[in-house]
Write an enzyme that holds these catalytic residues in place. Structure first.
Site, PDB file in Angstrom:
ATOM      1  N   GLY C 148       0.822  -1.188   0.000  1.00  0.00           N
ATOM      2  CA  GLY C 148       0.000   0.000   0.000  1.00  0.00           C
ATOM      3  C   GLY C 148       0.865   1.251   0.000  1.00  0.00           C
ATOM      4  O   GLY C 148       2.083   1.209   0.181  1.00  0.00           O
ATOM      5  N   CYS C 149       0.224   2.384  -0.211  1.00  0.00           N
ATOM      6  CA  CYS C 149       0.966   3.647  -0.331  1.00  0.00           C
ATOM      7  C   CYS C 149       1.599   4.026   1.009  1.00  0.00           C
ATOM      8  O   CYS C 149       2.797   4.330   1.070  1.00  0.00           O
ATOM      9  CB  CYS C 149       0.057   4.740  -0.852  1.00  0.00           C
ATOM     10  SG  CYS C 149      -1.528   4.882  -0.006  1.00  0.00           S
ATOM     11  N   TYR C 150       0.803   4.025   2.069  1.00  0.00           N
ATOM     12  CA  TYR C 150       1.393   4.315   3.376  1.00  0.00           C
ATOM     13  C   TYR C 150       2.481   3.301   3.738  1.00  0.00           C
ATOM     14  O   TYR C 150       3.573   3.666   4.179  1.00  0.00           O
ATOM     15  CB  TYR C 150       0.324   4.305   4.475  1.00  0.00           C
ATOM     16  CG  TYR C 150      -0.617   5.474   4.505  1.00  0.00           C
ATOM     17  CD1 TYR C 150      -0.138   6.776   4.615  1.00  0.00           C
ATOM     18  CD2 TYR C 150      -1.996   5.287   4.461  1.00  0.00           C
ATOM     19  CE1 TYR C 150      -1.018   7.854   4.677  1.00  0.00           C
ATOM     20  CE2 TYR C 150      -2.878   6.368   4.518  1.00  0.00           C
ATOM     21  CZ  TYR C 150      -2.385   7.645   4.638  1.00  0.00           C
ATOM     22  OH  TYR C 150      -3.245   8.705   4.713  1.00  0.00           O
ATOM     23  N   GLU C 315       6.872  10.442  -0.840  1.00  0.00           N
ATOM     24  CA  GLU C 315       6.708   9.668  -2.061  1.00  0.00           C
ATOM     25  C   GLU C 315       5.469  10.187  -2.769  1.00  0.00           C
ATOM     26  O   GLU C 315       4.646  10.877  -2.169  1.00  0.00           O
ATOM     27  CB  GLU C 315       6.521   8.169  -1.737  1.00  0.00           C
ATOM     28  CG  GLU C 315       5.221   7.908  -0.990  1.00  0.00           C
ATOM     29  CD  GLU C 315       4.866   6.433  -0.814  1.00  0.00           C
ATOM     30  OE1 GLU C 315       5.757   5.588  -0.907  1.00  0.00           O
ATOM     31  OE2 GLU C 315       3.671   6.159  -0.565  1.00  0.00           O
TER      32      GLU C 315
END
Lengths: 349, 349, 349, 349
Positions: C148-150, C315
């Site tokens: 996932g992004c986090y 990011e």
């Protein structure tokens, strides 16, 4: 105290009505309906109102509004007209923030809103709530069709020109290039209004045709005393801000109007209007200068002293373009000073 | 009427003071100084105040403020302390929105603000204007050092924990992860605060050290009754919004505090504070829920019922974090109800 | 050329895959499915791709993906696992941008995603696509569960600490205070993601528990070689920007690690990783410095030389946090240089 | 490889040149000057370029640019013309992103830019770098005066109408209502461009007169083959986004043009232009559909089939409106394909 009910309190015009009315010194909020959120305390949906509005939303079916003095409809199109007859019969006055009582021509209404009109007789009685144009009629009205957000800015921007005794501009070639914040699209889940879609982005929409076009044309024609036909090109744009409308209006001067001092014309026209502010010559009004307030500011330009007038108009679409103008009407209908409860200072920055 | 002067009216805290004080029922604005804009009508710089504030900026040298009851300093650091003695001698009370009267330790002041303190005796007398902690002292104060925007949110977020009779958390390992809107950087031209630099962008700053750190530590220590040392890691971040601070605070529970109901602790602590709102358990406060208002909202979380408390705090940095808290102090100093002129409803959306 | 299919091309990770893959020199896009938009040319939905992507969306039922070399799933959770077995049988490799192949514990998966896992055997085979940690396994993988992004930002921010031979920090008291742009919520109509709701606003969410928490914990534990338990407080926040994640990570040093040079530790750890950039000491990375690119930047702070480390990580959530990392995996799986087609320069401003 | 120098690399057009040229396959960047930042590595100012641009800024006085093939000037007005003669003498070609070589009439230049022109002879030789209009002349040019951001969008939006063999519209009553992102104001510290001033705000500026007006008029007249006079009302607006220009253009049809198919007219006019995209009839282009790319998209509307044409044009002001168009010129001047190094896919969302 004036007993006020709100039908449809969960949209942006609804919460804006609550913000304004909750501190209005002559108003007592008695009911706020919301079909799908009945039972929910208003402040649970809008924490900004914690400790300020203690009511809970109620079901429209189970809420008796006939005891109100005035009822606002902050609902989708079609709701107000279905409740109007019963409320009027009970002596309740109505202010509709949607379009049910704007277009006098029921065929036009049906064309743009896709439903037949439920009460053409009441429609004919209804007063168009553009205060600076219709103030006296509003004082006596039982039903107000409140102008849309774009129409308010365009009509007030052009009224001094079109309401003049003699023709000043070419009424068949008017242009309204309008820019609105995203709250104008309402508090409905839609992809186009997502932050990730509408932030850092700008685009026009509805160039082919927009519901506010016939409303503006009707209003401008009325401002000429129905003496002249109106040709208007109306291009709305979505701009990445929450609140605010900026209308840039273009009109071509008639040769005989070339000697007019338009700055004075505008200042004179709005001399007695507490919420319309004609800026000094050469100004460029900013939407934030009216943010969260009922003011509308106008600047008049005539670039190069040529024959094109450029009128710049800013308003907060949720206040002067909706809830605030509604309260302005309420004040007039109830014999109060027009500015009662509406003196919020614009929030800048 | 209380005669109020403002020194330095051209920044964001200045215009916010004007917004609030212009509708304060007990205040008469008598002077607003601004060195480089003397002579300019206030409303020419801030069109949001057209028709609301009729004063013009005046030169600080040529403005006699000794006739005021209270003078606000919305100036850079160093200005208030150079005027304080004269004003106090004339019986004028002072509320400084900058840092001149915050840090009691003049060596710390000099270290962080790069100038010697001009009046250490007045500094010692000055009261730190964090209302909910120092209310009684503020009532009697002649000089107020108003808390910074970050310090207000962090201290009020931790006060119920640190002001408790018994130690509840590890005071040496506190973390304040704070996010501020860009107006916190002031109305100074700087590349870093440009729209094209700070929009659609997020970053921390000052991790190595920030002026608000010693102020917060001093305040938190005072809240413990100076019984315990404070170890705080403070990381401020810039977030692309105009107004608002969101502080996310982390504290580690001491084993003996494990059984405490922290929701009740917070609710009890702030029961009588009209501007501090402890949200129901499980809430996530939004900065917009306090936009343009003096409210501060807090939510208390204990994820997984573990030993880390997460406290979420929101305020409007220009109101409760600056001008609004200043007016709250003014009200107390003048014997008025604390909320006088401060009941603006938050603007949402 | 590598034949690539995309299942679910209408969300933000889908269009980002299209943006990247359309200029990838070794990839040929062969199919993009979208159930509700079958038949629509991709460029009609995303005009940014006019003249660049000529494909139309196709119905998933009528699209044979078995001829692809690699298929990306940019779909809601639950879709990839229902197609995996058939595709694998046909020799197609799978990169899932959703959560179907992230959590190794099927009970955890079911708890957080509310559905049983359809193919636990394939799940066990799947490789977690965090390139800088699992590069060699990814080269040989048939199925990738993309982080996932986090989790990408948190794990890469802590990996040099937790992957060190000796314990450096207290792994039971880690804090990840994360801030995400709104595109992280996806291209689904929802009130909370509207511009008028999330602009000029900031708030935390999911403090009680978030799906990414177990994923991060699993990953961090793996980074320690499963030698230590992880205690993490994870607080995500929504910030008014389109793209970007900023993670602020807090770790408490163990006394024995006090002498370590953490700047060097980080630089050494990522010396050979083309997309991870350790900034010079004292830096504050900005999310815009990686906007629309696959880079991730890290800064290491130790305020006051104390025992709290503060790690700042940025990011682009749609690139390194999703589509870009997916293409990085694709490159590795296909024997290409890891950076092929991923050298887009960040867009600043 | 083409050796390229950039004079003035610290503004937004400078960094955008760097973003594009750093991945241009035929270009080698040899020098980037910046007076006040000489010695600073470019990537220290713009971390987005870390690992991508290894040069440091150099002092203009100490930098010999005569070895370059092409030099870009991304400087304030007045700089390029003071260096032009020396560079041309050394065989270096020049592309000026400022206004030194735009206005052919030196009196006009002096009026709008407040300085005499330093080299009128070179000015006469210079080619106006509007590629789609002047492509062949650009191929052979030694000096390019690159169009401004607004002028690019307005001229390309009107060129099919004004470049037609027969008069189609009333050229004396054209209106250009243009909206620009804030990056158009440059990377200079100024109060008006602060986030807290320009976010959540919208306003016009320069209605009385703007430097781009004479440039547009000159260009449009040239497009008519200097056969007709141009009357243009140009109203620029500032909109709260970083990048993007949206021009809404209004033209009144001549009666004899009433039967023309304007959609076809536009499509035919731009059939061979790789960066101009005429959208299908009825479209509303979004600025984000060209974000960070060199594309320009146009939609043609004729509301109600009346006599007003509405042309909608979007471009990225920093790319097609500046750096990208500059590289497009470079490609042509160097005999490359026009699209070389310019195929960045627009970033959406």
């Amino acid at each position: 105290m004036i007993k006020v009910g709100i039908v449809g309190g969960t949209g942006y015009t609804g919460v804006e009505l609550l913000r304004i009315l909750s501190t209005h010194p002559e108003v007592k909020l008695t009911a706020i309906t919301a079909r799908s959120d009945a039972g929910l305390p208003v402040a649970d949906m809008f924490p900004s109102l914690r400790g300020i509005v203690d009511l809970a939303f109620t079901s429209p079916e189970e809420t008796d509004l006939t005891g109100c003095d005035v009822v606002f409809f902050a609902t989708p199109h079609g709701v107000a007209m279905s409740h109007a007859r019963k409320l009027l019969a009970a002596g309740v006055r109505i202010i509709d923030l949607a379009a049910d009582f704007r277009l006098k021509d029921t065929a036009e209404f049906e064309k743009w809103y896709g439903m037949p009109h439920a009460c053409p007789d009441i429609l004919q009685e209804a007063v168009y709530g553009l205060v600076e144009v219709n103030r006296e009629a509003i004082r006596k009205a039982r039903v107000i069709g409140l102008p849309g957000c774009y129409p308010t800015s365009v009509q007030l921007g052009l009224a001094p020109l079109l309401g003049h005794g003699k023709p000043l501009v070419n009424e068949s070639m008017l242009i309204a290039d309008c820019k609105s914040g995203v709250s104008g699209a309402g508090r409905r889940a839609s992809v186009g209004s997502l932050f990730a879609e509408s932030s850092d982005n700008f685009h026009a929409y509805g160039v082919k045709g927009h519901r506010h076009l016939p409303e503006i044309v009707q209003g401008l024609k009325a401002i000429t005393g129905n003496t002249r036909e109106i040709g208007l090109t109306f291009v709305p744009h979505l701009t990445p801000m929450i609140r605010g409308i900026h209308s840039t209006l273009y009109a071509t001067l008639r040769p005989e109007a070339s000697g007019i001092d338009f700055q004075s014309l505008y200042e004179d026209y709005y001399r007695n209007d507490p919420f319309v502010d004609v800026l000094p010559a050469g100004s460029h009004p900013e939407t934030r200068s009216v943010r969260a307030s009922n003011y509308l500011r106008i600047a008049v330009h005539r670039p190069g002293n040529g024959n094109t007038l450029v009128i710049l108009v800013v308003e907060d679409n949720l206040v002067k373009g909706a809830a605030g103008q509604g309260v302005q009407c309420l004040n007039l209908m109830c014999g109060l000073d027009e500015t009662t409860g509406l003196k919020q200072v614009p929030v800048l920055p």
